[in-house]
Motif scaffolding. Structure first.
Motif, PDB file in Angstrom:
ATOM      1  N   LYS A   1       0.925  -1.167   0.115  1.00  0.00           N
ATOM      2  CA  LYS A   1      -0.062   0.058  -0.058  1.00  0.00           C
ATOM      3  C   LYS A   1       0.844   1.303   0.046  1.00  0.00           C
ATOM      4  O   LYS A   1       0.526   2.106  -0.874  1.00  0.00           O
ATOM      5  CB  LYS A   1      -0.806   0.058   1.123  1.00  0.00           C
ATOM      6  N   ARG A 121     -26.463  -3.935   3.488  1.00  0.00           N
ATOM      7  CA  ARG A 121     -25.194  -3.438   3.947  1.00  0.00           C
ATOM      8  C   ARG A 121     -24.584  -2.397   2.947  1.00  0.00           C
ATOM      9  O   ARG A 121     -24.304  -1.384   3.376  1.00  0.00           O
ATOM     10  CB  ARG A 121     -24.215  -4.481   3.493  1.00  0.00           C
ATOM     11  N   VAL A 145     -13.392  -5.312   6.379  1.00  0.00           N
ATOM     12  CA  VAL A 145     -12.582  -5.680   5.046  1.00  0.00           C
ATOM     13  C   VAL A 145     -13.586  -5.317   3.872  1.00  0.00           C
ATOM     14  O   VAL A 145     -14.798  -5.571   3.868  1.00  0.00           O
ATOM     15  CB  VAL A 145     -12.448  -7.242   5.193  1.00  0.00           C
ATOM     16  N   GLY A 146     -13.238  -4.799   2.903  1.00  0.00           N
ATOM     17  CA  GLY A 146     -13.869  -4.362   1.550  1.00  0.00           C
ATOM     18  C   GLY A 146     -14.939  -3.570   1.660  1.00  0.00           C
ATOM     19  O   GLY A 146     -15.950  -3.268   1.031  1.00  0.00           O
ATOM     20  N   VAL A 147     -14.890  -2.535   2.747  1.00  0.00           N
ATOM     21  CA  VAL A 147     -15.725  -1.438   2.730  1.00  0.00           C
ATOM     22  C   VAL A 147     -14.801  -0.137   2.696  1.00  0.00           C
ATOM     23  O   VAL A 147     -13.875   0.030   3.143  1.00  0.00           O
ATOM     24  CB  VAL A 147     -16.569  -1.597   4.445  1.00  0.00           C
ATOM     25  N   THR A 148     -15.494   0.902   1.822  1.00  0.00           N
ATOM     26  CA  THR A 148     -14.925   2.137   1.674  1.00  0.00           C
ATOM     27  C   THR A 148     -15.693   3.227   2.660  1.00  0.00           C
ATOM     28  O   THR A 148     -16.958   3.413   2.404  1.00  0.00           O
ATOM     29  CB  THR A 148     -14.782   2.654   0.260  1.00  0.00           C
ATOM     30  N   GLN A 169      -6.457  -3.709   8.684  1.00  0.00           N
ATOM     31  CA  GLN A 169      -7.577  -3.750   7.572  1.00  0.00           C
ATOM     32  C   GLN A 169      -8.854  -2.661   8.185  1.00  0.00           C
ATOM     33  O   GLN A 169      -9.386  -2.075   7.382  1.00  0.00           O
ATOM     34  CB  GLN A 169      -8.090  -5.156   7.734  1.00  0.00           C
ATOM     35  N   ARG A 173     -10.291   1.319   6.157  1.00  0.00           N
ATOM     36  CA  ARG A 173     -11.555   1.311   5.545  1.00  0.00           C
ATOM     37  C   ARG A 173     -11.538   3.345   5.179  1.00  0.00           C
ATOM     38  O   ARG A 173     -12.281   3.501   4.416  1.00  0.00           O
ATOM     39  CB  ARG A 173     -12.623   1.144   6.874  1.00  0.00           C
ATOM     40  N   ARG A 176      -8.168   5.097   2.066  1.00  0.00           N
ATOM     41  CA  ARG A 176      -8.252   4.389   0.754  1.00  0.00           C
ATOM     42  C   ARG A 176      -8.307   5.489  -0.356  1.00  0.00           C
ATOM     43  O   ARG A 176      -8.237   6.620  -0.140  1.00  0.00           O
ATOM     44  CB  ARG A 176      -9.595   3.590   0.771  1.00  0.00           C
ATOM     45  N   GLY A 214      -3.176  -8.017   3.568  1.00  0.00           N
ATOM     46  CA  GLY A 214      -3.916  -9.342   3.287  1.00  0.00           C
ATOM     47  C   GLY A 214      -3.969 -10.033   4.403  1.00  0.00           C
ATOM     48  O   GLY A 214      -3.543  -9.496   5.575  1.00  0.00           O
ATOM     49  N   GLU A 215      -4.052 -11.451   4.555  1.00  0.00           N
ATOM     50  CA  GLU A 215      -4.081 -12.273   5.578  1.00  0.00           C
ATOM     51  C   GLU A 215      -2.960 -13.135   5.711  1.00  0.00           C
ATOM     52  O   GLU A 215      -2.982 -14.231   6.639  1.00  0.00           O
ATOM     53  CB  GLU A 215      -5.323 -13.221   5.584  1.00  0.00           C
TER      54      GLU A 215
END
Length: 232
Positions: A1, A121, A145-148, A169, A173, A176, A214-215
Motif C-alpha cells: 500500500k 449493507r 474488510v472490503g468497505v470504503t 484492515q 476503511r 483508501r 492481506g491475511e
C-alpha cells in the motif's frame, strides 16, 4: 500500500488511555478478580491443559474492558463530531456496539450489523458515504474488510482484534483511494489492563514483520502466557 498508493494522504495512529468512571473500574476489577480466582483454582486442580480456556477468559476480560470504555468512547466520538468530522467506530463486541448506538444515535448512526444482507449493507454504507449519517459503527468482522468509508478521516478503535492484519484492515476503511485529507486512527486503551498487553504485542509484531493488508503472517498467540501475566 505504501509503495503503490503514494497519492494517499498521511495516516497517524494514536494510543489514547481511557478515562474510566469509578463504577466501570470497579466492575472491571471485580471481573478480573473473579476470573483470576477461578482460573488459578483450575490450574491447581490440573484442569487446565490447553490454551483454549485461557483464550475464553481473555475474551471475557476484553469484553469487560470494552464495556467499561463505552462512556469514554462516546465522549471522544462526540468531540470529533463537534469539530465537523464524521467518525468510524470499531468494537469487537456487539454489546458494546449496542451501547454506543444508544448513546450516539442522535447524530445519525450507520450500524453495519452482521445479519444484514448484501443490499442492506450497501444501503448502510451509502447513507454514511453520502453524509446522511455521521457515525459508522461496526465490528472488524462486519466492517473491517472490503468497505470504503472515506466520508470520515477518523477511526476510533474501541478494542482490537487479535492480529495486526485485522487492525490494519479496519483502519484502512478510511485510508483508501478517494481519501483526500490526513487520517487518524485512535486506539482506546483500558488503563493498566488487557488492552495494553494486546496493543503492545500487536504493534511490536506489526513493526517486525512485513505485514501487507492481506491475511498473511497470522500471529500465533501464547494465550496462557498472556493471561498469566495479566493475572499476576
Amino acid at each position: 500500500k505504501k509503495d503503490n498508493l503514494t497519492e494517499l494522504p498521511p495516516f497517524t495512529r494514536v494510543l489514547k488511555e481511557a478515562d474510566i468512571s469509578p463504577d466501570a473500574a470497579r466492575l472491571y476489577r471485580t471481573t478480573l478478580n473473579r476470573l483470576k480466582s477461578e482460573y488459578q483454582a483450575r490450574v491447581r486442580s490440573g484442569a487446565v491443559h490447553t490454551g483454549g480456556e485461557a483464550l475464553v477468559l481473555l475474551n471475557q476480560l476484553r469484553q469487560a474492558a470494552s464495556l467499561a470504555k463505552v462512556d469514554f468512547a462516546a465522549s471522544l466520538v462526540e468531540d470529533i463530531l463537534d469539530q465537523g468530522s464524521a467518525v468510524v467506530v470499531f468494537s469487537e463486541f456487539v454489546e458494546t456496539c449496542k451501547l454506543l448506538y444508544a448513546k450516539l444515535r442522535e447524530y445519525g448512526v450507520s450500524w453495519l450489523k452482521s445479519e444484514l444482507h448484501a443490499a442492506q449493507r450497501a444501503e448502510v454504507i451509502r447513507h454514511f458515504q453520502a453524509g446522511e449519517t455521521r457515525v459508522f459503527l461496526a465490528t472488524s468482522g462486519t466492517g473491517g474488510v472490503g468497505v470504503t468509508l472515506t466520508a470520515s478521516n477518523y477511526a476510533v478503535i474501541v478494542d482490537r482484534a487479535w492480529t495486526p492484519g485485522e487492525l490494519i484492515q479496519s483502519e484502512s476503511r478510511i485510508h483508501r483511494i478517494g481519501q483526500t485529507v490526513p487520517c487518524t486512527s485512535i486506539l482506546i486503551q483500558y488503563p493498566g489492563g488487557v488492552d495494553e498487553k494486546i496493543d503492545g504485542i500487536i504493534l511490536a509484531k506489526a513493526a517486525n514483520i512485513n505485514l501487507a493488508l492481506g491475511e498473511d503472517n497470522v500471529i500465533q498467540w501464547d494465550y496462557e502466557g498472556l493471561l498469566a501475566d495479566l493475572l499476576k
